[in-house]
Design a protein around this motif. Structure first.
Motif, mmCIF file in Angstrom:
data_model
loop_
_atom_site.group_PDB
_atom_site.id
_atom_site.type_symbol
_atom_site.label_atom_id
_atom_site.label_comp_id
_atom_site.label_asym_id
_atom_site.label_seq_id
_atom_site.Cartn_x
_atom_site.Cartn_y
_atom_site.Cartn_z
ATOM 1 N N GLU A 129 0.739 -1.254 0.038
ATOM 2 C CA GLU A 129 0.233 0.066 0.039
ATOM 3 C C GLU A 129 0.883 1.315 -0.062
ATOM 4 O OE1 GLU A 129 -3.923 1.351 2.540
ATOM 5 O OE2 GLU A 129 -1.994 1.706 3.663
ATOM 6 N N PRO A 130 0.742 1.941 -1.179
ATOM 7 C CA PRO A 130 1.717 3.159 -1.231
ATOM 8 C C PRO A 130 0.699 4.392 -0.541
ATOM 9 C CG PRO A 130 0.785 2.744 -3.326
ATOM 10 C CD PRO A 130 0.255 1.678 -2.308
ATOM 11 N N VAL A 131 1.439 5.185 0.444
ATOM 12 C CA VAL A 131 0.867 6.492 1.079
ATOM 13 C C VAL A 131 1.822 7.490 0.557
ATOM 14 C CG1 VAL A 131 -0.662 5.308 2.584
ATOM 15 C CG2 VAL A 131 1.514 5.996 3.220
ATOM 16 N N SER A 132 1.344 8.893 0.930
ATOM 17 C CA SER A 132 2.288 9.935 0.716
ATOM 18 C C SER A 132 2.587 10.656 2.121
ATOM 19 C CB SER A 132 2.004 11.152 0.061
ATOM 20 O OG SER A 132 0.798 11.719 0.555
ATOM 21 N N GLN A 136 7.370 17.878 7.098
ATOM 22 C CA GLN A 136 7.426 18.830 8.129
ATOM 23 C C GLN A 136 6.019 18.797 8.836
ATOM 24 O OE1 GLN A 136 8.023 22.440 5.959
ATOM 25 N NE2 GLN A 136 8.125 23.908 7.916
ATOM 26 N N LYS A 137 5.047 18.435 8.335
ATOM 27 C CA LYS A 137 3.556 18.295 9.271
ATOM 28 C C LYS A 137 3.440 16.952 9.950
ATOM 29 C CE LYS A 137 1.210 21.879 6.340
ATOM 30 N NZ LYS A 137 -0.052 22.201 5.689
ATOM 31 N N GLY A 138 4.188 15.850 9.206
ATOM 32 C CA GLY A 138 4.047 14.499 9.648
ATOM 33 C C GLY A 138 2.735 13.951 9.379
ATOM 34 N N GLU A 139 1.988 14.459 8.347
ATOM 35 C CA GLU A 139 0.749 13.856 7.874
ATOM 36 C C GLU A 139 0.923 12.761 6.935
ATOM 37 O OE1 GLU A 139 -1.423 18.196 8.274
ATOM 38 O OE2 GLU A 139 -1.004 17.659 6.366
ATOM 39 N N VAL A 140 -0.046 11.889 7.079
ATOM 40 C CA VAL A 140 0.146 10.648 5.955
ATOM 41 C C VAL A 140 -1.178 10.871 5.148
ATOM 42 C CG1 VAL A 140 -0.366 8.046 5.701
ATOM 43 C CG2 VAL A 140 1.273 9.180 7.633
ATOM 44 N N ARG A 141 -1.260 10.867 3.793
ATOM 45 C CA ARG A 141 -2.382 10.924 2.927
ATOM 46 C C ARG A 141 -2.395 9.476 2.417
ATOM 47 N NH1 ARG A 141 -3.601 12.619 -2.253
ATOM 48 N NH2 ARG A 141 -1.462 13.110 -2.617
ATOM 49 N N LYS A 142 -3.688 8.791 2.182
ATOM 50 C CA LYS A 142 -3.947 7.771 1.331
ATOM 51 C C LYS A 142 -3.940 8.147 -0.052
ATOM 52 C CE LYS A 142 -5.903 4.830 5.050
ATOM 53 N NZ LYS A 142 -4.899 3.530 4.815
ATOM 54 N N LEU A 143 -3.589 7.306 -0.943
ATOM 55 C CA LEU A 143 -3.760 7.567 -2.231
ATOM 56 C C LEU A 143 -5.011 6.758 -3.013
ATOM 57 C CD1 LEU A 143 -0.090 7.180 -3.201
ATOM 58 C CD2 LEU A 143 -1.202 9.302 -2.800
ATOM 59 N N ALA A 144 -5.868 7.444 -3.202
ATOM 60 C CA ALA A 144 -7.471 6.637 -3.552
ATOM 61 C C ALA A 144 -7.692 7.576 -4.864
ATOM 62 C CB ALA A 144 -8.367 6.908 -2.603
ATOM 63 N N ASP A 145 -8.503 6.544 -5.675
ATOM 64 C CA ASP A 145 -9.094 7.218 -6.854
ATOM 65 C C ASP A 145 -10.237 7.895 -6.643
ATOM 66 O OD1 ASP A 145 -11.014 5.261 -6.429
ATOM 67 O OD2 ASP A 145 -10.397 3.865 -8.122
ATOM 68 N N ILE A 146 -11.112 8.389 -7.849
ATOM 69 C CA ILE A 146 -12.356 8.881 -7.351
ATOM 70 C C ILE A 146 -13.592 8.254 -7.138
ATOM 71 C CG2 ILE A 146 -11.838 10.715 -9.456
ATOM 72 C CD1 ILE A 146 -13.594 8.921 -11.098
ATOM 73 N N SER A 147 -13.232 6.934 -7.073
ATOM 74 C CA SER A 147 -14.308 6.172 -6.405
ATOM 75 C C SER A 147 -13.870 5.849 -4.800
ATOM 76 C CB SER A 147 -14.591 4.791 -6.995
ATOM 77 O OG SER A 147 -14.961 5.192 -8.286
ATOM 78 N N LEU A 148 -12.845 6.440 -4.226
ATOM 79 C CA LEU A 148 -12.154 6.366 -3.089
ATOM 80 C C LEU A 148 -11.739 4.841 -2.839
ATOM 81 C CD1 LEU A 148 -14.837 8.234 -0.709
ATOM 82 C CD2 LEU A 148 -12.970 9.075 -1.763
ATOM 83 N N ASN A 149 -11.282 4.253 -3.834
ATOM 84 C CA ASN A 149 -10.537 2.729 -3.753
ATOM 85 C C ASN A 149 -9.222 3.235 -3.383
ATOM 86 O OD1 ASN A 149 -12.988 1.331 -4.465
ATOM 87 N ND2 ASN A 149 -12.738 1.949 -6.592
ATOM 88 N N GLU A 150 -8.622 2.777 -2.162
ATOM 89 C CA GLU A 150 -7.243 2.726 -2.052
ATOM 90 C C GLU A 150 -6.398 2.105 -2.752
ATOM 91 O OE1 GLU A 150 -6.913 2.060 2.093
ATOM 92 O OE2 GLU A 150 -8.388 3.851 2.565
ATOM 93 N N MET A 151 -5.211 2.758 -3.084
ATOM 94 C CA MET A 151 -4.179 2.184 -4.091
ATOM 95 C C MET A 151 -3.460 1.094 -3.427
ATOM 96 S SD MET A 151 -1.162 4.131 -6.245
ATOM 97 C CE MET A 151 -2.210 5.364 -6.647
ATOM 98 N N LYS A 152 -3.666 -0.212 -3.935
ATOM 99 C CA LYS A 152 -2.970 -1.586 -3.494
ATOM 100 C C LYS A 152 -2.497 -2.514 -4.668
ATOM 101 C CE LYS A 152 -5.704 -1.860 0.879
ATOM 102 N NZ LYS A 152 -6.781 -0.684 0.651
ATOM 103 N N ILE A 153 -1.512 -3.073 -4.126
ATOM 104 C CA ILE A 153 -0.916 -3.707 -4.992
ATOM 105 C C ILE A 153 -0.930 -5.170 -4.287
ATOM 106 C CG2 ILE A 153 1.031 -4.644 -6.352
ATOM 107 C CD1 ILE A 153 2.094 -1.698 -6.461
#
Length: 354
Positions: A129-132, A136-153
């Motif tokens: 599962e890739p995330v960004s 500086q802020k220590g924030e994690v953001r999930k990578l998801a498409d327009i249907s809110l499906n999270e990016m997973k391999i």
């Protein structure tokens, strides 16, 4: 008689006034109980000014990776991803909701953000599962498409591993290379909408790069190089074995001409639909591919490990360093000597090579 009395009175007044002045001087102005404090003045030692081009690491830290500006340092400690802010002297720990195992991380070019890939287990299956992560802020953001499906391999074999990740900031194109147990690789592509597709399956894939303003990756495959979604290989005149070296902000793509497993020349061009105009740089001597560093501005560094020096071949500036070379950054390159990272700036204490 009156005159005598007047003189006597004024004489008494003068004596009283005089005595009042004496009493004031003695009891007030020159008071005997006045305290006089004497202190010994000692010269304070002036602290040595901290070298802003050095970053101290904790003992026991292994491999490190720095942001493009050299401010943030990422490393693994006790199986946790940590990020040191060298300006603030503070440390953050990467934490996500899935609490997976961090298996790969890489800084985005010219940003203080990184792509972090975790290995997670969900519903009895394993995924990458890739995330960004913003340092500086220590924030994690999930990578998801327009249907809110999270990016997973999906992980097909527990021996599969993430070998490389490349990203174009301009086109928001993300490529993830997964190396399989048999030595072959799968290549995944995610567009600006975070829609993930497999674009190469079970292929002999080497280095990959994405030109700055392009979405199609340049892929090293065996002895050749190709452009995704294009037919045929990239043809460099009189070159038999082509290795992909890197790209820069001007869209130049750099290739190495390999002879006897060493790079002898560097060829570069802007890849487009027209006939490529090739430029060539001769190297003073053949070098290993991993000793060539192409930075985002277009500087080309050749590392000489035995001499502990780096040559920037376009300006012919040489920099001596201590320890081991780590990576390039926006002002030069970074070396490591024990638990100290050293920023070696191009233009500072350089030697010109004619």
């Amino acid at each position: 008689m009156k005159i005598f009395i007047r003189i006597l009175v004024w004489t008494l007044v003068a004596l009283v006034f005089q005595q009042s002045i004496f009493l004031y001087v003695e009891n007030i102005y020159l008071a005997s109980d006045a305290k006089i404090e004497v202190k010994k003045v000692e010269e304070k030692e002036i602290p040595k000014k901290k070298n802003i081009n050095e970053i101290d690491l904790k003992a026991g830290i292994g491999e490190v990776s720095l942001s493009s500006d050299g401010r943030f340092v990422a490393y693994m400690e006790e199986n946790k991803l940590k990020i040191l802010d060298s300006n603030e002297k503070s440390e953050k720990e990467f934490q996500s909701e899935n609490d997976g195992e961090v298996v790969f991380y890489k800084w985005l070019t010219n940003e203080n953000t990184m792509i972090v890939i975790q290995k997670i287990q969900k519903d009895g299956e394993y995924y990458f599962e890739p995330v960004s992560f913003t340092a500086q802020k220590g924030e994690v953001r999930k990578l998801a498409d327009i249907s809110l499906n999270e990016m997973k391999i999906k992980i097909e074999n527990q021996n599969d591993k993430i070998d490389n990740v490349v990203f174009s900031n301009a086109t928001h194109s993300l490529y993830i290379k997964v190396q399989k147990q048999n030595g072959k690789s799968d290549l995944y592509y995610a567009n600006v909408m975070n829609q993930l597709v497999k674009v190469r399956s079970n292929k002999d894939i080497g280095n990959i790069i994405v030109p700055t303003t392009n979405a199609n990756a340049v892929i090293e495959m065996g002895s050749n190089a190709t452009i995704l979604n294009s037919s045929g290989n990239i043809e460099i005149p009189n070159v038999e074995i082509t290795k992909v070296l890197g790209t820069d902000i001007k869209d130049n793509v750099y290739f190495g001409e390999e002879v006897n497993k060493k790079i002898t020349k560097i060829h570069y061009t802007i890849l487009n639909n027209e006939k490529n105009k090739w430029n060539m740089l001769n190297l003073a001597k053949p070098v290993d591919k991993e000793d060539i560093i192409i930075d985002y501005s277009g500087k080309i560094y050749i590392n000489d490990k035995l001499a502990s020096s780096v040559l920037e071949i376009t300006s012919k500036k040489m920099i001596k360093y201590t320890g081991q070379l780590v990576q390039a950054y926006s002002k030069g390159f970074i070396s490591r000597d024990g638990n100290k990272l050293i920023k070696n700036e191009l233009g500072t204490n350089n030697i010109s090579i004619n």
